[in-house]
Design a protein around this motif. Structure first.
Motif, short mmCIF file in Angstrom:
data_model
loop_
_atom_site.label_atom_id
_atom_site.label_comp_id
_atom_site.label_asym_id
_atom_site.label_seq_id
_atom_site.Cartn_x
_atom_site.Cartn_y
_atom_site.Cartn_z
N THR A 26 23.26 -16.93 -18.67
CA THR A 26 24.00 -16.18 -17.66
C THR A 26 23.07 -15.27 -16.88
O THR A 26 23.15 -15.20 -15.64
CB THR A 26 25.13 -15.36 -18.32
OG1 THR A 26 26.02 -16.24 -19.00
CG2 THR A 26 25.88 -14.54 -17.28
N LYS A 27 22.18 -14.60 -17.57
CA LYS A 27 21.22 -13.72 -16.90
C LYS A 27 20.33 -14.52 -15.94
O LYS A 27 20.07 -14.10 -14.80
CB LYS A 27 20.36 -13.00 -17.93
CG LYS A 27 19.36 -12.03 -17.34
CD LYS A 27 18.58 -11.30 -18.43
CE LYS A 27 17.56 -10.35 -17.83
NZ LYS A 27 16.79 -9.64 -18.91
N GLU A 28 19.87 -15.69 -16.37
CA GLU A 28 18.98 -16.52 -15.57
C GLU A 28 19.70 -17.06 -14.33
O GLU A 28 19.16 -17.02 -13.22
CB GLU A 28 18.46 -17.68 -16.42
CG GLU A 28 17.46 -18.57 -15.75
CD GLU A 28 16.03 -18.06 -15.85
OE1 GLU A 28 15.13 -18.74 -15.35
OE2 GLU A 28 15.82 -16.97 -16.43
N VAL A 29 20.92 -17.55 -14.50
CA VAL A 29 21.64 -18.12 -13.36
C VAL A 29 22.06 -17.03 -12.38
O VAL A 29 22.12 -17.25 -11.17
CB VAL A 29 22.83 -18.97 -13.84
CG1 VAL A 29 24.03 -18.14 -14.22
CG2 VAL A 29 23.22 -20.01 -12.80
N ASN A 30 22.31 -15.83 -12.88
CA ASN A 30 22.61 -14.70 -12.00
C ASN A 30 21.39 -14.29 -11.17
O ASN A 30 21.53 -13.83 -10.04
CB ASN A 30 23.11 -13.51 -12.80
CG ASN A 30 24.57 -13.64 -13.20
OD1 ASN A 30 25.33 -14.37 -12.58
ND2 ASN A 30 24.95 -12.93 -14.25
N GLU A 31 20.21 -14.46 -11.74
CA GLU A 31 18.98 -14.05 -11.06
C GLU A 31 18.48 -15.12 -10.08
O GLU A 31 18.04 -14.80 -8.97
CB GLU A 31 17.89 -13.74 -12.09
CG GLU A 31 16.55 -13.36 -11.50
CD GLU A 31 16.58 -12.05 -10.73
OE1 GLU A 31 15.78 -11.89 -9.79
OE2 GLU A 31 17.41 -11.19 -11.07
N TYR A 32 18.56 -16.38 -10.49
CA TYR A 32 17.91 -17.44 -9.72
C TYR A 32 18.86 -18.51 -9.18
O TYR A 32 18.43 -19.39 -8.44
CB TYR A 32 16.83 -18.11 -10.57
CG TYR A 32 15.72 -17.17 -10.96
CD1 TYR A 32 14.79 -16.74 -10.02
CD2 TYR A 32 15.61 -16.70 -12.27
CE1 TYR A 32 13.77 -15.86 -10.37
CE2 TYR A 32 14.60 -15.83 -12.63
CZ TYR A 32 13.68 -15.41 -11.68
OH TYR A 32 12.68 -14.54 -12.03
N GLY A 33 20.13 -18.46 -9.58
CA GLY A 33 21.06 -19.48 -9.12
C GLY A 33 21.05 -20.74 -9.95
O GLY A 33 21.81 -21.68 -9.68
N THR A 205 24.01 -23.53 -8.85
CA THR A 205 25.03 -23.14 -7.88
C THR A 205 25.49 -24.33 -7.06
O THR A 205 24.67 -25.07 -6.51
CB THR A 205 24.46 -22.07 -6.93
OG1 THR A 205 23.88 -21.02 -7.71
CG2 THR A 205 25.54 -21.52 -6.03
N THR A 206 26.80 -24.49 -6.94
CA THR A 206 27.35 -25.59 -6.15
C THR A 206 27.33 -25.30 -4.66
O THR A 206 26.90 -26.14 -3.86
CB THR A 206 28.81 -25.86 -6.57
OG1 THR A 206 28.83 -26.21 -7.97
CG2 THR A 206 29.42 -26.99 -5.76
N ARG A 207 27.78 -24.12 -4.26
CA ARG A 207 27.92 -23.82 -2.82
C ARG A 207 27.22 -22.53 -2.43
O ARG A 207 26.31 -22.52 -1.62
CB ARG A 207 29.40 -23.74 -2.44
CG ARG A 207 29.64 -23.54 -0.95
CD ARG A 207 31.12 -23.52 -0.62
NE ARG A 207 31.79 -22.31 -1.09
CZ ARG A 207 33.10 -22.12 -1.00
NH1 ARG A 207 33.88 -23.04 -0.47
NH2 ARG A 207 33.64 -20.99 -1.45
N ASP A 208 27.64 -21.40 -2.99
CA ASP A 208 27.02 -20.12 -2.73
C ASP A 208 27.25 -19.21 -3.92
O ASP A 208 28.02 -19.54 -4.83
CB ASP A 208 27.54 -19.48 -1.43
CG ASP A 208 29.06 -19.34 -1.40
OD1 ASP A 208 29.72 -19.52 -2.45
OD2 ASP A 208 29.61 -19.06 -0.32
#
Length: 245
Positions: A26-33, A205-208
């Motif tokens: 979660t931390k990684e996807v929040n930072e880099y998408g 991320t799919t869209r934004d």
């Protein structure tokens, strides 16, 4: 009749999903998408999926990327019902991705439409006219690539999706990095490239997605693609959590 309690069937795909460090993801996807996931398919399962590519009865549609100016290569949309690993992985991943999706939409001031259960969400898609299956098997050869794009398919969108590499990088193929390009508000685009390990997933991320600035949270559009295959062959399995119109 035996008095012993029945033992529920094992679900190795759910076990693999649950074994992941979801706080770190979660931390990684929040930072880099995007964020790397653990090995979701065994070596034997990746071979089985690659061998399915020529089983025409399993697919509803085949897309030649060069013909549509999507890049070079080919991909096929699975029919439903899906092969068991696809269905089980989607069912296991959805509740883990749902808190991230709801957090993102909350930051952007958007209504969070997604129910707790994947089947309920897909029923909403079907009622809105998005009833076509969306799991994809992709095949790339030497010099093939995938143009930057977004897998939207209709008005109802789940903001995260997962791709799994079915080949061994450096052995089955060279090149073929997974690409993410994010357009940040009032800033230059930011790109990342990830070489996916064999059998591992990558959530992205799919869209934004929301990015924070001095003015608060803003939506940053994100597109994904695949760099050119330098040698060999690369197959991937794409899991999209909304169906297509």
């Amino acid at each position: 009749m035996s008095s012993q309690k029945s033992i529920p069937p094992t679900d190795p795909w759910r076990e693999r999903v649950e074994a992941a460090n979801w706080t770190a993801i979660t931390k990684e996807v929040n930072e880099y998408g995007g964020a790397l996931l653990p090995q979701l398919l065994s070596t034997e399962e990746t071979v089985e999926f690659r061998e399915l590519y020529n089983s025409d009865e399993l697919f509803r549609s085949t897309i030649n990327m060069g013909r549509h100016r999507f890049g070079e290569g080919q991909y096929r949309y699975f029919n439903t019902p899906y092969p068991k690993p696809i269905e089980q992985l989607k069912q296991a991943l959805y509740p883990r991705l749902l808190p991230i999706a709801r957090d993102w939409w909350g930051k952007l001031g958007r209504e969070t439409l997604w129910p707790n259960m994947l089947d309920e969400w897909l029923e909403m898609c079907h009622e809105a006219g998005q009833a076509r299956s969306s799991a994809i098997l992709l095949k790339y050869g030497k010099k093939d690539w995938n143009a930057l794009h977004r897998d939207l398919y209709g008005d109802l969108v789940f903001p995260l999706q997962v791709v799994i590499n079915l080949n061994e990088p450096g052995i089955d193929h060279t090149g073929g990095e997974f690409l993410l390009v994010e357009q940040r508000p009032r800033a230059q685009s930011r790109g990342t490239a990830t070489l996916l390990p064999h059998g591992h997933g990558f959530v992205f991320t799919t869209r934004d997605r929301p990015v924070e600035s001095k003015r608060g949270w803003s939506a940053a559009p994100v597109r994904h693609g695949v760099s050119a295959i330098r040698s060999g062959e690369r197959h991937t399995l794409a899991l999209v959590f909304h169906d297509a119109a």
